[in-house]
Design a protein around this motif. Structure first.
Motif, PDB file in Angstrom:
ATOM      1  N   LEU A 178       3.459   7.427  37.812  1.00  0.00           N
ATOM      2  CA  LEU A 178       3.899   6.465  37.366  1.00  0.00           C
ATOM      3  C   LEU A 178       5.916   6.923  36.598  1.00  0.00           C
ATOM      4  CD1 LEU A 178       4.363   3.735  35.493  1.00  0.00           C
ATOM      5  CD2 LEU A 178       3.941   4.926  33.796  1.00  0.00           C
ATOM      6  N   SER A 179       6.855   6.634  37.422  1.00  0.00           N
ATOM      7  CA  SER A 179       8.153   6.592  37.220  1.00  0.00           C
ATOM      8  C   SER A 179       9.024   6.544  36.052  1.00  0.00           C
ATOM      9  CB  SER A 179       8.381   6.569  38.675  1.00  0.00           C
ATOM     10  OG  SER A 179       9.938   6.864  38.804  1.00  0.00           O
ATOM     11  N   MET A 180       9.148   5.463  35.866  1.00  0.00           N
ATOM     12  CA  MET A 180       9.580   4.428  34.626  1.00  0.00           C
ATOM     13  C   MET A 180       8.405   3.491  34.052  1.00  0.00           C
ATOM     14  SD  MET A 180      13.095   3.559  36.261  1.00  0.00           S
ATOM     15  CE  MET A 180      14.086   4.767  37.489  1.00  0.00           C
ATOM     16  N   ILE A 181       9.205   2.731  33.434  1.00  0.00           N
ATOM     17  CA  ILE A 181       8.642   1.673  33.043  1.00  0.00           C
ATOM     18  C   ILE A 181      10.218   0.461  31.626  1.00  0.00           C
ATOM     19  CG2 ILE A 181       7.333   0.131  31.156  1.00  0.00           C
ATOM     20  CD1 ILE A 181       5.181   2.873  31.080  1.00  0.00           C
ATOM     21  N   ILE A 182      10.349   0.081  32.394  1.00  0.00           N
ATOM     22  CA  ILE A 182      11.248  -0.729  32.553  1.00  0.00           C
ATOM     23  C   ILE A 182      10.865  -1.935  31.434  1.00  0.00           C
ATOM     24  CG2 ILE A 182      13.363  -2.066  33.225  1.00  0.00           C
ATOM     25  CD1 ILE A 182      13.004  -0.581  35.904  1.00  0.00           C
ATOM     26  N   LEU A 183      11.162  -2.493  30.320  1.00  0.00           N
ATOM     27  CA  LEU A 183      11.211  -2.963  29.587  1.00  0.00           C
ATOM     28  C   LEU A 183      12.511  -4.335  29.057  1.00  0.00           C
ATOM     29  CD1 LEU A 183       9.347  -0.894  26.487  1.00  0.00           C
ATOM     30  CD2 LEU A 183       8.026  -1.769  28.200  1.00  0.00           C
ATOM     31  N   GLY A 184      12.025  -5.618  29.103  1.00  0.00           N
ATOM     32  CA  GLY A 184      13.026  -6.904  28.818  1.00  0.00           C
ATOM     33  C   GLY A 184      12.178  -8.275  28.445  1.00  0.00           C
ATOM     34  N   LYS A 185      13.161  -9.103  28.215  1.00  0.00           N
ATOM     35  CA  LYS A 185      12.978 -10.349  27.852  1.00  0.00           C
ATOM     36  C   LYS A 185      13.017 -10.909  29.902  1.00  0.00           C
ATOM     37  CE  LYS A 185      13.501 -11.020  23.325  1.00  0.00           C
ATOM     38  NZ  LYS A 185      14.686 -12.083  21.581  1.00  0.00           N
ATOM     39  N   GLN A 186      13.467 -10.000  30.424  1.00  0.00           N
ATOM     40  CA  GLN A 186      13.869 -10.594  32.159  1.00  0.00           C
ATOM     41  C   GLN A 186      13.660  -9.859  32.228  1.00  0.00           C
ATOM     42  OE1 GLN A 186      17.899 -12.086  32.342  1.00  0.00           O
ATOM     43  NE2 GLN A 186      17.119 -14.200  30.999  1.00  0.00           N
ATOM     44  N   MET A 187      13.002 -10.078  33.781  1.00  0.00           N
ATOM     45  CA  MET A 187      12.972  -9.139  35.387  1.00  0.00           C
ATOM     46  C   MET A 187      14.474  -8.739  35.076  1.00  0.00           C
ATOM     47  SD  MET A 187      12.706 -11.525  38.137  1.00  0.00           S
ATOM     48  CE  MET A 187      13.561 -12.445  38.895  1.00  0.00           C
ATOM     49  N   PRO A 188      14.643  -7.326  35.654  1.00  0.00           N
ATOM     50  CA  PRO A 188      15.768  -6.262  36.257  1.00  0.00           C
ATOM     51  C   PRO A 188      16.376  -7.024  37.681  1.00  0.00           C
ATOM     52  CG  PRO A 188      14.420  -5.257  37.101  1.00  0.00           C
ATOM     53  CD  PRO A 188      13.405  -6.141  35.734  1.00  0.00           C
ATOM     54  N   GLY A 189      15.788  -7.503  38.524  1.00  0.00           N
ATOM     55  CA  GLY A 189      16.376  -8.344  39.517  1.00  0.00           C
ATOM     56  C   GLY A 189      17.063  -7.461  40.351  1.00  0.00           C
ATOM     57  N   ASN A 190      18.319  -7.888  40.763  1.00  0.00           N
ATOM     58  CA  ASN A 190      18.944  -7.010  41.378  1.00  0.00           C
ATOM     59  C   ASN A 190      19.774  -5.630  40.928  1.00  0.00           C
ATOM     60  OD1 ASN A 190      20.148  -6.943  43.850  1.00  0.00           O
ATOM     61  ND2 ASN A 190      22.141  -7.524  43.071  1.00  0.00           N
ATOM     62  N   ASP A 191      19.559  -5.909  39.276  1.00  0.00           N
ATOM     63  CA  ASP A 191      20.325  -4.761  38.064  1.00  0.00           C
ATOM     64  C   ASP A 191      19.250  -3.729  38.374  1.00  0.00           C
ATOM     65  OD1 ASP A 191      21.965  -5.941  37.664  1.00  0.00           O
ATOM     66  OD2 ASP A 191      21.479  -7.177  36.305  1.00  0.00           O
ATOM     67  N   ILE A 192      18.051  -3.333  39.428  1.00  0.00           N
ATOM     68  CA  ILE A 192      17.516  -2.063  39.347  1.00  0.00           C
ATOM     69  C   ILE A 192      17.927  -1.200  38.996  1.00  0.00           C
ATOM     70  CG2 ILE A 192      16.551  -3.243  41.064  1.00  0.00           C
ATOM     71  CD1 ILE A 192      13.713  -2.454  40.616  1.00  0.00           C
ATOM     72  N   ASP A 193      18.496  -1.008  40.073  1.00  0.00           N
ATOM     73  CA  ASP A 193      19.665  -0.046  40.530  1.00  0.00           C
ATOM     74  C   ASP A 193      19.928   1.127  39.016  1.00  0.00           C
ATOM     75  OD1 ASP A 193      18.775  -0.780  43.414  1.00  0.00           O
ATOM     76  OD2 ASP A 193      21.037  -0.398  44.150  1.00  0.00           O
ATOM     77  N   VAL A 194      20.421  -0.358  38.477  1.00  0.00           N
ATOM     78  CA  VAL A 194      21.059   0.916  37.420  1.00  0.00           C
ATOM     79  C   VAL A 194      19.533   1.748  36.768  1.00  0.00           C
ATOM     80  CG1 VAL A 194      21.291   0.668  34.738  1.00  0.00           C
ATOM     81  CG2 VAL A 194      22.418  -0.849  36.915  1.00  0.00           C
ATOM     82  N   TYR A 195      18.674   1.532  37.216  1.00  0.00           N
ATOM     83  CA  TYR A 195      17.931   1.694  36.318  1.00  0.00           C
ATOM     84  C   TYR A 195      17.164   3.265  36.565  1.00  0.00           C
ATOM     85  CZ  TYR A 195      17.295  -1.885  32.635  1.00  0.00           C
ATOM     86  OH  TYR A 195      18.109  -3.260  31.750  1.00  0.00           O
ATOM     87  N   LEU A 196      16.781   3.064  38.206  1.00  0.00           N
ATOM     88  CA  LEU A 196      16.640   4.053  39.056  1.00  0.00           C
ATOM     89  C   LEU A 196      17.934   5.156  39.052  1.00  0.00           C
ATOM     90  CD1 LEU A 196      15.687   2.178  42.242  1.00  0.00           C
ATOM     91  CD2 LEU A 196      13.943   2.615  40.391  1.00  0.00           C
ATOM     92  N   GLN A 197      18.952   5.492  38.233  1.00  0.00           N
ATOM     93  CA  GLN A 197      19.269   6.103  38.877  1.00  0.00           C
ATOM     94  C   GLN A 197      18.968   8.005  38.783  1.00  0.00           C
ATOM     95  OE1 GLN A 197      23.948   5.542  36.670  1.00  0.00           O
ATOM     96  NE2 GLN A 197      22.803   3.822  36.387  1.00  0.00           N
ATOM     97  N   PRO A 198      18.062   7.532  36.816  1.00  0.00           N
ATOM     98  CA  PRO A 198      17.740   9.545  36.643  1.00  0.00           C
ATOM     99  C   PRO A 198      16.234   9.444  38.167  1.00  0.00           C
ATOM    100  CG  PRO A 198      17.167   7.625  35.134  1.00  0.00           C
ATOM    101  CD  PRO A 198      17.335   6.814  35.737  1.00  0.00           C
ATOM    102  N   LEU A 199      15.622   8.666  38.637  1.00  0.00           N
ATOM    103  CA  LEU A 199      15.065   9.367  39.768  1.00  0.00           C
ATOM    104  C   LEU A 199      15.670   9.684  40.955  1.00  0.00           C
ATOM    105  CD1 LEU A 199      11.962   8.608  41.039  1.00  0.00           C
ATOM    106  CD2 LEU A 199      12.460   6.491  41.187  1.00  0.00           C
ATOM    107  N   ILE A 200      16.704   8.688  41.091  1.00  0.00           N
ATOM    108  CA  ILE A 200      18.394   9.036  42.210  1.00  0.00           C
ATOM    109  C   ILE A 200      17.931  10.500  42.243  1.00  0.00           C
ATOM    110  CG2 ILE A 200      20.211   8.644  43.810  1.00  0.00           C
ATOM    111  CD1 ILE A 200      17.608   6.952  44.155  1.00  0.00           C
ATOM    112  N   LYS A 201      18.745  11.055  41.115  1.00  0.00           N
ATOM    113  CA  LYS A 201      18.965  12.532  40.609  1.00  0.00           C
ATOM    114  C   LYS A 201      17.596  13.580  40.704  1.00  0.00           C
ATOM    115  CE  LYS A 201      20.957  15.707  36.847  1.00  0.00           C
ATOM    116  NZ  LYS A 201      20.259  16.325  38.011  1.00  0.00           N
TER     117      LYS A 201
END
Length: 565
Positions: free
Chosen positions: A282-305
Motif C-alpha cells: 500500500l503506497s498511499m490513500i487518497i481521501l476526498g468527496k471526489q475522485m482525483p481523476g486527472n489530478d492524481i499526479d499531484v498525489y503521486l509526487q512523494p512516490l515519484i521522489k
C-alpha cells in the motif's frame, strides 16, 4: 501481525544467525556488497522478532509480548482512549501480573510497536487537488493555485478554533494524503532469509520453454534488461507495477465520498505470490468527496521522489541470506488500468515512449478543480488548464520524470479481470434485454440506420423496433436463469452465484469480478447452448474461449496472432 505484514514465520527466522557476523550460506553466489552485518534498522527489526517470540508470561501460548500489546493498542484506537488512560491501564496490569512481560508505560509500549514499521506520513493537500503542502510548499497557508485555505474554517471563518476555556486548538487541514514510505517496505522484504529467496526467483528459476508464466517472460521485461544492464545485473533489485481504483467505503449510505488506494506490486516474486493480496504494498490513500481523476499526479509526487531515489542512488539494505549489506535499487515497470473507451475507427499509430515524450515537451497543465460562478449563480468546477498546441494530450504524465520511463517498451497494462466483468455484464444485460442496461437500444438501432446496414433492425418513426436474433424470450430467460441458479460448484471455486439470480423479475444482479470471471469462462458457454440460435451461441462461445485462454496460467506467444484474429 508480523506474519501478515512481513511474511515472517517463527519456524523460518533464525535470529541468532541473522544478527551474527557469519554468512548464513557460504555456498551461495556472492553479490555486490557495501559492508558486512546488519545496520541499526535491521537490528531493531530482529529485536521485534524476538518480542514476537517471547511469551507474555511463562506457559502462555495464546499471546506473545508483541501480540498482546498490538491487541491492546488496537482497543485503544477503536475506543479512542487517551495516552494517559493507556499508561494507567498498563501500570495496573504490570502491578497485578508481576511476571508478565508488560511495559511500564504507554511510552515504552509505543516504542516497541513503532518497530513494526507500519508508519505513514500525513501530507496536507488542497481540497481542489491543486497541490500538496509538501517540500518547498510545506509551510504555506493557502493554495498557490486557487488561494483556497489549507485549514478547516470555523463558523466564524476563523481557521483556529477556541475551546471552552479560551485555549487554542490545533488547526485541522481540509484534506490529507496518507503516504506510506516505499523504502522501508522494500527493505523488509530482504530481512528474512525465506522471503529474499522469493525476491530472486525471477532470476534463479530460468524459463527455457518459451512460454509465458510471469512478467519476466515478456518482451518488455527483456527489453528493460537489455537497456539497463547495470540494474539487471543484481537480481535483488526490485521491479514494481502500480494500480489504483476508487471505492465508496460507506456503500449506499453515502455517495458523496470516495477512497483511492494506490497499490504497488513487487514483480520479483513468483507468479503464485506476486498478485496475492498479502504481497501488495500500500503506497498511499487518497481521501476526498471526489475522485482525483486527472489530478492524481499531484498525489503521486512523494512516490515519484522515492522511485527516483531508488533508481539513482538506491538504499542500503540488509541481505539476511548472505548476512551482508547491499545497495538495493528499484524500477517502476508499468501501470495497470481499465480499458479506455474506443471510437469506431482504425487503431492509432503506435508511438514509442521517446516520441510521446517529444510531443509532450510543451504541454503544461495546471492541476486542480477550482470553482467558478456562472451568471445564474450556479457554481461549477473548471477543468484542468492545458497550455499546448497539441490538444489531443490532456497532460504529461508524472511518470516521465523517471529517467527510464520513456524507454520502457510497455508503460500501461490493461486489467483483464476488470474488462472481463464489463464485457460479461453487457453480454448478460443485452441477451436478457434488461431495460436501461442493454446495449441493444433505440440509439444503437438508429446507428445501424445511419450506417446503412441491417435494414430489418431499423426503428420506425415511433422509435419501435423488432427483437434481434440474440434477444431472449421470457421462456428462454427462464431456462437460462434456472440453469445458472441450479449450478453447484466446489467450495471456494466461486461465490454463491445463485444469490444473484432473480427468477421472478428475470434478471441478474450483484455480480462480483470473480463471479463474472467464472460465468464468462465456464458457465455462460454451457447455459446459452439450448436457448440461443447456433450462430449466436457460437460467437459467444468463441468470445468466452478468448478470455479463458488469455487468463490462463501459461500463455504461448505463438497463439496470440490466432487470438487476435
Amino acid at each position: 501481525m508480523i506474519n501478515d505484514a512481513f511474511w515472517i514465520s517463527r519456524d523460518h527466522v533464525n535470529v541468532e544467525a541473522c544478527t551474527s557476523h557469519q554468512p548464513v550460506h557460504e555456498s551461495e553466489e556472492r553479490m555486490p556488497e557495501l559492508n558486512q552485518g546488519p545496520n541499526e534498522e535491521t537490528k531493531a527489526f530482529y529485536d521485534l522478532v524476538r518480542d514476537g517470540n517471547q511469551a507474555l508470561y511463562e506457559g502462555c501460548t495464546k499471546y506473545s509480548k508483541l501480540s498482546f500489546l498490538v491487541k491492546l493498542y488496537h482497543i485503544k484506537c477503536l475506543c479512542e482512549l487517551s495516552n494517559k488512560a493507556m499508561s494507567m491501564i498498563l501500570e495496573l496490569l504490570k502491578d497485578a501480573f508481576e511476571h508478565a512481560e508488560i511495559p511500564d508505560s504507554f511510552y515504552e509500549a509505543k516504542k516497541l510497536i513503532t518497530k513494526l514499521g507500519l508508519n505513514y506520513s500525513q501530507i496536507n493537500a488542497c481540497p481542489n487537488d491543486c497541490m500538496l503542502y509538501w517540500g518547498e510548499d510545506e509551510s504555506r497557508e493557502t493554495c498557490k493555485v486557487c488561494n483556497t485555505s489549507r485549514w478547516k474554517q470555523s463558523r466564524k471563518g476563523n481557521p483556529t478554533n477556541m475551546s471552552g476555556g479560551g485555549k487554542k486548538r490545533k488547526k485541522k487541514p481540509v484534506k490529507v494524503l496518507q503516504y506510506f514510505p516505499l523504502k522501508p517496505c522494500l527493505q523488509r522484504l530482504f530481512m528474512s532469509s525465506k522471503t529474499i529467496e522469493h525476491m530472486r526467483w525471477h532470476y534463479v528459476d530460468s524459463n527455457k520453454d518459451g512460454l509465458m508464466r510471469h512478467p519476466r517472460d515478456s518482451e518488455a521485461w527483456k527489453r528493460f534488461d537489455e537497456t539497463h544492464l547495470e540494474f539487471a545485473s543484481d537480481p535483488r533489485n526490485v521491479r514494481l507495477g502500480l494500480a489504483s481504483d476508487g471505492f465508496n467505503p460507506f456503500g449506499t449510505l453515502s455517495t458523496n465520498y470516495s477512497i483511492w488506494p494506490v497499490i504497488l506490486i513487487p514483480y520479483n516474486l513468483p507468479p503464485w505470490m506476486c498478485m496475492k493480496q498479502t504481497s501488495f504494498i500500500l503506497s498511499m490513500i487518497i481521501l476526498g468527496k471526489q475522485m482525483p481523476g486527472n489530478d492524481i499526479d499531484v498525489y503521486l509526487q512523494p512516490l515519484i521522489k522515492d522511485l527516483k531515489d531508488l533508481w539513482d542512488g538506491g538504499v542500503e539494505t540488509f541481505d539476511a541470506s548472505l548476512n551482508q549489506m547491499f545497495n538495493m535499487r528499484a524500477a517502476f515497470m508499468w501501470t495497470i488500468s481499465d480499458f479506455p473507451g474506443l471510437e469506431f475507427r482504425n487503431p492509432p499509430m503506435a508511438l514509442s515512449g521517446s516520441e510521446i515524450f517529444k510531443q509532450l515537451e510543451n504541454v503544461h497543465v495546471t492541476f486542480g478543480k477550482r470553482m467558478e460562478v456562472e451568471d445564474n449563480r450556479k457554481r461549477t468546477r473548471q477543468k484542468n488548464i492545458v497550455e499546448s498546441g497539441c490538444q489531443h494530450w490532456r497532460k504529461k504524465s508524472i511518470f516521465f520524470q523517471l529517467p527510464y520511463w520513456e524507454y520502457n517498451l510497455l508503460r500501461h497494462n490493461l486489467d483483464v479481470m476488470h474488462i472481463e466483468k464489463n464485457v460479461c455484464d453487457k453480454v448478460l444485460y443485452t441477451i436478457l434485454n434488461e431495460s436501461g442496461k442493454t446495449k441493444d437500444n433505440v440509439n444503437a438501432r438508429k446507428d445501424l440506420k445511419e450506417m446503412g446496414i441491417r435494414s430489418n433492425l431499423w426503428p420506425n418513426e415511433n422509435g419501435q423496433y423488432q427483437p434481434s436474433l440474440f434477444t431472449m424470450s421470457n421462456a428462454q430467460k427462464d431456462v437460462f436463469l434456472t440453469t445458472l441458479k441450479n449450478v453447484l460448484v466446489l467450495d471456494g471455486y466461486s461465490s454463491n452465484i445463485a444469490r444473484c439470480i432473480d427468477l421472478k423479475h428475470r434478471n441478474i444482479f450483484g455480480l462480483k469480478s470473480h463471479d463474472s470471471h467464472i460465468l464468462m469462462e465456464q458457465l455462460l458457454p454451457i447455459s446459452i447452448r439450448n436457448v440461443l440460435p447456433n450462430q449466436v451461441s457460437a460467437v459467444l462461445v468463441d468470445l468466452c474461449s478468448i478470455f479463458r485462454q488469455i487468463c490462463g496460467k501459461v500463455l504461448n506467444p505463438l497463439d496470440f496472432d490466432k487470438l487476435q484474429r
